[in-house]
Design a protein around this motif. Sequence first.
Motif, PDB file in Angstrom:
ATOM      1  N   ALA A   1     -79.826 -57.282 -52.670  1.00  0.00           N
ATOM      2  CA  ALA A   1     -81.008 -57.837 -52.014  1.00  0.00           C
ATOM      3  C   ALA A   1     -80.957 -59.349 -52.121  1.00  0.00           C
ATOM      4  CB  ALA A   1     -82.291 -57.311 -52.641  1.00  0.00           C
ATOM      5  N   ARG A   2     -81.579 -60.004 -51.127  1.00  0.00           N
ATOM      6  CA  ARG A   2     -81.669 -61.460 -51.118  1.00  0.00           C
ATOM      7  C   ARG A   2     -83.093 -61.845 -50.746  1.00  0.00           C
ATOM      8  NH1 ARG A   2     -77.616 -65.958 -48.658  1.00  0.00           N
ATOM      9  NH2 ARG A   2     -76.279 -64.908 -50.187  1.00  0.00           N
ATOM     10  N   TYR A   3     -83.680 -62.688 -51.582  1.00  0.00           N
ATOM     11  CA  TYR A   3     -85.060 -63.124 -51.355  1.00  0.00           C
ATOM     12  C   TYR A   3     -85.087 -64.652 -51.255  1.00  0.00           C
ATOM     13  CZ  TYR A   3     -85.601 -58.450 -53.351  1.00  0.00           C
ATOM     14  OH  TYR A   3     -85.487 -57.108 -53.616  1.00  0.00           O
ATOM     15  N   PRO A   4     -85.886 -65.205 -50.349  1.00  0.00           N
ATOM     16  CA  PRO A   4     -85.793 -66.638 -50.065  1.00  0.00           C
ATOM     17  C   PRO A   4     -86.331 -67.566 -51.148  1.00  0.00           C
ATOM     18  CG  PRO A   4     -87.526 -65.626 -48.742  1.00  0.00           C
ATOM     19  CD  PRO A   4     -86.791 -64.506 -49.411  1.00  0.00           C
ATOM     20  N   GLU A   5     -87.324 -67.142 -51.904  1.00  0.00           N
ATOM     21  CA  GLU A   5     -87.936 -68.058 -52.866  1.00  0.00           C
ATOM     22  C   GLU A   5     -87.253 -67.973 -54.239  1.00  0.00           C
ATOM     23  OE1 GLU A   5     -92.487 -68.576 -51.392  1.00  0.00           O
ATOM     24  OE2 GLU A   5     -92.050 -66.695 -52.432  1.00  0.00           O
ATOM     25  N   PRO A   6     -87.107 -69.103 -54.936  1.00  0.00           N
ATOM     26  CA  PRO A   6     -86.426 -69.133 -56.236  1.00  0.00           C
ATOM     27  C   PRO A   6     -87.346 -68.673 -57.365  1.00  0.00           C
ATOM     28  CG  PRO A   6     -87.117 -71.342 -55.646  1.00  0.00           C
ATOM     29  CD  PRO A   6     -87.487 -70.462 -54.480  1.00  0.00           C
TER      30      PRO A   6
ATOM     31  N   PRO B   1     -88.112 -54.091 -53.522  1.00  0.00           N
ATOM     32  CA  PRO B   1     -87.433 -54.601 -54.715  1.00  0.00           C
ATOM     33  C   PRO B   1     -86.145 -53.832 -54.973  1.00  0.00           C
ATOM     34  CG  PRO B   1     -89.146 -53.091 -55.365  1.00  0.00           C
ATOM     35  CD  PRO B   1     -89.247 -53.202 -53.866  1.00  0.00           C
ATOM     36  N   VAL B   2     -85.360 -54.376 -55.857  1.00  0.00           N
ATOM     37  CA  VAL B   2     -84.173 -53.680 -56.348  1.00  0.00           C
ATOM     38  C   VAL B   2     -84.579 -52.842 -57.560  1.00  0.00           C
ATOM     39  CG1 VAL B   2     -81.907 -53.976 -57.408  1.00  0.00           C
ATOM     40  CG2 VAL B   2     -82.611 -55.464 -55.529  1.00  0.00           C
ATOM     41  N   ARG B   3     -84.103 -51.621 -57.603  1.00  0.00           N
ATOM     42  CA  ARG B   3     -84.391 -50.740 -58.740  1.00  0.00           C
ATOM     43  C   ARG B   3     -83.161 -50.625 -59.640  1.00  0.00           C
ATOM     44  NH1 ARG B   3     -89.923 -50.224 -57.966  1.00  0.00           N
ATOM     45  NH2 ARG B   3     -90.367 -49.586 -55.811  1.00  0.00           N
ATOM     46  N   PRO B   4     -83.349 -50.465 -60.952  1.00  0.00           N
ATOM     47  CA  PRO B   4     -82.200 -50.340 -61.848  1.00  0.00           C
ATOM     48  C   PRO B   4     -81.233 -49.234 -61.461  1.00  0.00           C
ATOM     49  CG  PRO B   4     -84.176 -50.767 -63.122  1.00  0.00           C
ATOM     50  CD  PRO B   4     -84.625 -50.557 -61.706  1.00  0.00           C
ATOM     51  N   HIS B   5     -81.752 -48.116 -60.973  1.00  0.00           N
ATOM     52  CA  HIS B   5     -80.841 -47.021 -60.617  1.00  0.00           C
ATOM     53  C   HIS B   5     -79.975 -47.401 -59.425  1.00  0.00           C
ATOM     54  CE1 HIS B   5     -82.690 -45.380 -56.893  1.00  0.00           C
ATOM     55  NE2 HIS B   5     -83.828 -45.809 -57.410  1.00  0.00           N
ATOM     56  N   GLU B   6     -80.486 -48.271 -58.549  1.00  0.00           N
ATOM     57  CA  GLU B   6     -79.682 -48.738 -57.420  1.00  0.00           C
ATOM     58  C   GLU B   6     -78.548 -49.640 -57.896  1.00  0.00           C
ATOM     59  OE1 GLU B   6     -83.102 -48.835 -53.927  1.00  0.00           O
ATOM     60  OE2 GLU B   6     -82.875 -50.566 -55.251  1.00  0.00           O
ATOM     61  N   VAL B   7     -78.839 -50.453 -58.887  1.00  0.00           N
ATOM     62  CA  VAL B   7     -77.809 -51.303 -59.477  1.00  0.00           C
ATOM     63  C   VAL B   7     -76.724 -50.438 -60.110  1.00  0.00           C
ATOM     64  CG1 VAL B   7     -77.329 -53.138 -61.136  1.00  0.00           C
ATOM     65  CG2 VAL B   7     -79.524 -53.090 -59.911  1.00  0.00           C
TER      66      VAL B   7
ATOM     67  N   ALA C   1     -74.606 -48.632 -57.437  1.00  0.00           N
ATOM     68  CA  ALA C   1     -73.690 -49.541 -56.748  1.00  0.00           C
ATOM     69  C   ALA C   1     -72.516 -49.919 -57.647  1.00  0.00           C
ATOM     70  CB  ALA C   1     -74.434 -50.791 -56.296  1.00  0.00           C
ATOM     71  N   ALA C   2     -72.799 -50.186 -58.919  1.00  0.00           N
ATOM     72  CA  ALA C   2     -71.735 -50.553 -59.850  1.00  0.00           C
ATOM     73  C   ALA C   2     -70.779 -49.391 -60.077  1.00  0.00           C
ATOM     74  CB  ALA C   2     -72.333 -51.007 -61.172  1.00  0.00           C
ATOM     75  N   ALA C   3     -71.327 -48.189 -60.216  1.00  0.00           N
ATOM     76  CA  ALA C   3     -70.481 -47.014 -60.437  1.00  0.00           C
ATOM     77  C   ALA C   3     -69.552 -46.784 -59.259  1.00  0.00           C
ATOM     78  CB  ALA C   3     -71.350 -45.790 -60.688  1.00  0.00           C
ATOM     79  N   LYS C   4     -70.053 -46.994 -58.048  1.00  0.00           N
ATOM     80  CA  LYS C   4     -69.204 -46.828 -56.861  1.00  0.00           C
ATOM     81  C   LYS C   4     -68.107 -47.884 -56.834  1.00  0.00           C
ATOM     82  CE  LYS C   4     -69.289 -46.261 -51.843  1.00  0.00           C
ATOM     83  NZ  LYS C   4     -68.089 -47.109 -51.628  1.00  0.00           N
ATOM     84  N   LEU C   5     -68.462 -49.130 -57.119  1.00  0.00           N
ATOM     85  CA  LEU C   5     -67.451 -50.187 -57.150  1.00  0.00           C
ATOM     86  C   LEU C   5     -66.399 -49.919 -58.225  1.00  0.00           C
ATOM     87  CD1 LEU C   5     -69.795 -53.277 -56.700  1.00  0.00           C
ATOM     88  CD2 LEU C   5     -68.031 -52.529 -55.077  1.00  0.00           C
ATOM     89  N   ALA C   6     -66.813 -49.312 -59.327  1.00  0.00           N
ATOM     90  CA  ALA C   6     -65.893 -49.034 -60.421  1.00  0.00           C
ATOM     91  C   ALA C   6     -64.853 -47.980 -60.056  1.00  0.00           C
ATOM     92  CB  ALA C   6     -66.660 -48.598 -61.668  1.00  0.00           C
TER      93      ALA C   6
ATOM     94  N   ALA D   1     -78.219 -49.782 -69.437  1.00  0.00           N
ATOM     95  CA  ALA D   1     -78.373 -48.510 -70.155  1.00  0.00           C
ATOM     96  C   ALA D   1     -77.912 -47.339 -69.307  1.00  0.00           C
ATOM     97  CB  ALA D   1     -79.822 -48.330 -70.578  1.00  0.00           C
ATOM     98  N   LEU D   2     -78.253 -47.352 -68.037  1.00  0.00           N
ATOM     99  CA  LEU D   2     -77.826 -46.270 -67.147  1.00  0.00           C
ATOM    100  C   LEU D   2     -76.309 -46.200 -67.036  1.00  0.00           C
ATOM    101  CD1 LEU D   2     -80.466 -46.699 -64.299  1.00  0.00           C
ATOM    102  CD2 LEU D   2     -80.307 -44.766 -65.886  1.00  0.00           C
ATOM    103  N   LEU D   3     -75.666 -47.342 -67.118  1.00  0.00           N
ATOM    104  CA  LEU D   3     -74.210 -47.413 -67.000  1.00  0.00           C
ATOM    105  C   LEU D   3     -73.498 -47.288 -68.346  1.00  0.00           C
ATOM    106  CD1 LEU D   3     -74.191 -50.395 -64.517  1.00  0.00           C
ATOM    107  CD2 LEU D   3     -73.151 -48.162 -64.022  1.00  0.00           C
ATOM    108  N   ALA D   4     -74.255 -47.397 -69.442  1.00  0.00           N
ATOM    109  CA  ALA D   4     -73.662 -47.477 -70.780  1.00  0.00           C
ATOM    110  C   ALA D   4     -72.617 -48.585 -70.820  1.00  0.00           C
ATOM    111  CB  ALA D   4     -73.054 -46.137 -71.196  1.00  0.00           C
ATOM    112  N   ALA D   5     -72.965 -49.723 -70.208  1.00  0.00           N
ATOM    113  CA  ALA D   5     -72.028 -50.835 -70.063  1.00  0.00           C
ATOM    114  C   ALA D   5     -72.282 -51.901 -71.118  1.00  0.00           C
ATOM    115  CB  ALA D   5     -72.165 -51.454 -68.674  1.00  0.00           C
ATOM    116  N   PRO D   6     -71.236 -52.559 -71.604  1.00  0.00           N
ATOM    117  CA  PRO D   6     -71.433 -53.675 -72.530  1.00  0.00           C
ATOM    118  C   PRO D   6     -72.073 -54.861 -71.824  1.00  0.00           C
ATOM    119  CG  PRO D   6     -69.135 -53.530 -71.882  1.00  0.00           C
ATOM    120  CD  PRO D   6     -69.811 -52.322 -71.312  1.00  0.00           C
ATOM    121  N   VAL D   7     -72.768 -55.667 -72.603  1.00  0.00           N
ATOM    122  CA  VAL D   7     -73.483 -56.826 -72.073  1.00  0.00           C
ATOM    123  C   VAL D   7     -72.894 -58.091 -72.686  1.00  0.00           C
ATOM    124  CG1 VAL D   7     -75.715 -57.965 -71.835  1.00  0.00           C
ATOM    125  CG2 VAL D   7     -75.580 -55.467 -71.780  1.00  0.00           C
ATOM    126  N   LEU D   8     -72.525 -59.019 -71.828  1.00  0.00           N
ATOM    127  CA  LEU D   8     -72.042 -60.327 -72.249  1.00  0.00           C
ATOM    128  C   LEU D   8     -73.181 -61.317 -72.065  1.00  0.00           C
ATOM    129  CD1 LEU D   8     -69.530 -62.011 -73.122  1.00  0.00           C
ATOM    130  CD2 LEU D   8     -69.125 -62.412 -70.676  1.00  0.00           C
TER     131      LEU D   8
END
Length: 238
Positions: free
Chosen positions: A67-72, A86-92, A95-100, A130-137
């Motif tokens: 998603a892209r929104y115009p205001e900062p 809005p963007v929902r966490p499950h959508e994130v 999308a990440a799982a598919k790219l992976a 959390a949904l992805l069980a992914a590490p966070v940097l």
Amino acid sequence: MSVVVITGTGTEIGKTVTTAAVAAAALAAGRSVAVLKPAQTGVGAGERGDAAEVARLAGAVTTRELARYPEPLAPATAARRAGMPPVRPHEVAEAAAKLATEHDLVLIEGAGGLLVRFDDEGGTLADAAALLAAPVLVVAPAGLGTLNATELTARELRHRRLDLAGVVIGSWPVDADLASRCNLADLPVVAGAPLLGALPTGAGSYAPAAFRGAAPNWLAPRLGGTWDAETFTSAFAP
């Protein structure tokens, strides 16, 4: 690590350039890389967003915005004001799982800090991790004030039972002051996780070829580089 979530302790501290450096190091090692920006704010149609900036600096990465929104503004606020979904966490996560499935490494760059809201229900980047069980940097600034913000972020990750991969200093100053030099030793203590790199101030202004050549020197081996935290810390010891 096939999916890595990159967050910051705040805004304008080097998340995008750090994401580009991690991507460049992975590409140099022969890995395929995708960069996912769940919510891009403050950028109009046709303007270059963070994911495109990563591609400019790092090279041949797949980029995707949800998603892209115009205001900062925070994504939830920006979406509401724009009258857009809005963007929902499950959508994130989806999308990440598919790219992976199609890339060796997926980098998810958040907006601002870990708990910046994506939607009015309180969904955050932490929920997607959390949904992805992914590490966070975690990308943190070098100077005064960084210890508190870094420790709060680390505590929240531990509270959620998320893996804190480590901390990268998003912009190491040319003339490091006393606080910055002391923070090299203190940041891994308050984070309970290792320092995994330090990017020089102005790295984002490097020509792409120079950026790609230098990026592995700024990152620890866990991120595909050659940077050594002990050597760097000793060199700047107060």
